[in-house]
Design a protein around this motif. Sequence first.
Motif, PDB file in Angstrom:
ATOM      1  N   HIS A 214       0.872  -1.178   0.000  1.00  0.00           N
ATOM      2  CA  HIS A 214       0.000   0.000   0.000  1.00  0.00           C
ATOM      3  C   HIS A 214       0.906   1.224   0.000  1.00  0.00           C
ATOM      4  O   HIS A 214       1.869   1.296   0.764  1.00  0.00           O
ATOM      5  CB  HIS A 214      -0.881  -0.007   1.254  1.00  0.00           C
ATOM      6  CG  HIS A 214      -1.694   1.241   1.412  1.00  0.00           C
ATOM      7  ND1 HIS A 214      -2.883   1.446   0.745  1.00  0.00           N
ATOM      8  CD2 HIS A 214      -1.478   2.360   2.151  1.00  0.00           C
ATOM      9  CE1 HIS A 214      -3.365   2.631   1.076  1.00  0.00           C
ATOM     10  NE2 HIS A 214      -2.531   3.206   1.924  1.00  0.00           N
TER      11      HIS A 214
ATOM     12  N   HIS B 270       0.716   5.604  -0.037  1.00  0.00           N
ATOM     13  CA  HIS B 270      -0.109   6.806  -0.015  1.00  0.00           C
ATOM     14  C   HIS B 270       0.773   8.045  -0.052  1.00  0.00           C
ATOM     15  O   HIS B 270       1.874   8.049   0.487  1.00  0.00           O
ATOM     16  CB  HIS B 270      -1.074   6.835   1.185  1.00  0.00           C
ATOM     17  CG  HIS B 270      -0.418   7.020   2.499  1.00  0.00           C
ATOM     18  ND1 HIS B 270      -0.109   5.978   3.332  1.00  0.00           N
ATOM     19  CD2 HIS B 270      -0.013   8.140   3.137  1.00  0.00           C
ATOM     20  CE1 HIS B 270       0.451   6.437   4.427  1.00  0.00           C
ATOM     21  NE2 HIS B 270       0.531   7.734   4.334  1.00  0.00           N
TER      22      HIS B 270
ATOM     23  N   CYS C 262      -3.446  12.594   0.257  1.00  0.00           N
ATOM     24  CA  CYS C 262      -4.748  11.919   0.284  1.00  0.00           C
ATOM     25  C   CYS C 262      -4.921  10.941  -0.885  1.00  0.00           C
ATOM     26  O   CYS C 262      -5.982  10.373  -1.069  1.00  0.00           O
ATOM     27  CB  CYS C 262      -5.875  12.934   0.292  1.00  0.00           C
ATOM     28  SG  CYS C 262      -5.898  13.987  -1.167  1.00  0.00           S
ATOM     29  N   THR C 263      -3.879  10.710  -1.668  1.00  0.00           N
ATOM     30  CA  THR C 263      -3.923   9.772  -2.786  1.00  0.00           C
ATOM     31  C   THR C 263      -3.296   8.463  -2.341  1.00  0.00           C
ATOM     32  O   THR C 263      -2.319   8.452  -1.610  1.00  0.00           O
ATOM     33  CB  THR C 263      -3.134  10.337  -3.986  1.00  0.00           C
ATOM     34  OG1 THR C 263      -3.687  11.610  -4.323  1.00  0.00           O
ATOM     35  CG2 THR C 263      -3.198   9.427  -5.172  1.00  0.00           C
ATOM     36  N   TYR C 264      -3.860   7.349  -2.771  1.00  0.00           N
ATOM     37  CA  TYR C 264      -3.314   6.060  -2.365  1.00  0.00           C
ATOM     38  C   TYR C 264      -3.434   5.032  -3.479  1.00  0.00           C
ATOM     39  O   TYR C 264      -4.168   5.221  -4.441  1.00  0.00           O
ATOM     40  CB  TYR C 264      -4.008   5.542  -1.105  1.00  0.00           C
ATOM     41  CG  TYR C 264      -5.462   5.187  -1.337  1.00  0.00           C
ATOM     42  CD1 TYR C 264      -5.813   3.888  -1.703  1.00  0.00           C
ATOM     43  CD2 TYR C 264      -6.455   6.132  -1.204  1.00  0.00           C
ATOM     44  CE1 TYR C 264      -7.139   3.557  -1.934  1.00  0.00           C
ATOM     45  CE2 TYR C 264      -7.770   5.810  -1.433  1.00  0.00           C
ATOM     46  CZ  TYR C 264      -8.120   4.520  -1.795  1.00  0.00           C
ATOM     47  OH  TYR C 264      -9.420   4.201  -2.030  1.00  0.00           O
TER      48      TYR C 264
ATOM     49  N   ASN D  91      -2.894   0.459  -4.124  1.00  0.00           N
ATOM     50  CA  ASN D  91      -2.629  -0.855  -3.562  1.00  0.00           C
ATOM     51  C   ASN D  91      -2.053  -1.775  -4.628  1.00  0.00           C
ATOM     52  O   ASN D  91      -2.416  -1.683  -5.800  1.00  0.00           O
ATOM     53  CB  ASN D  91      -3.910  -1.475  -3.004  1.00  0.00           C
ATOM     54  CG  ASN D  91      -4.421  -0.700  -1.815  1.00  0.00           C
ATOM     55  OD1 ASN D  91      -3.730  -0.552  -0.837  1.00  0.00           O
ATOM     56  ND2 ASN D  91      -5.629  -0.167  -1.919  1.00  0.00           N
TER      57      ASN D  91
END
Length: 77
Positions: free
Chosen positions: A51, A53, A56-58, A60
């Motif tokens: 994961h 990030h 606020c962007t992430y 997976n």
Amino acid sequence: MGHDLRSATLMAGVVLLAGCSSKGVLAPDGSLAGNWGGNNAALMADDTSAHVHIACTYGNVHHSIVPGADGKFDVTG
């Protein structure tokens, strides 16, 4: 979010994390395992997923990240 944008976001995260502190190692299978990060950016990886990030962007990754002999990697996420 489109595939190209997700891939670009993940790659940007890896580039931003390159100079950050590391608390990770390679797992027995050669994949990344651990946490890397700094202010507003982090990569958390284990032997089956990861994961990332950035603010606020992430994104997976649903498989292990295995670096090549040169230490670089390219993954879809």
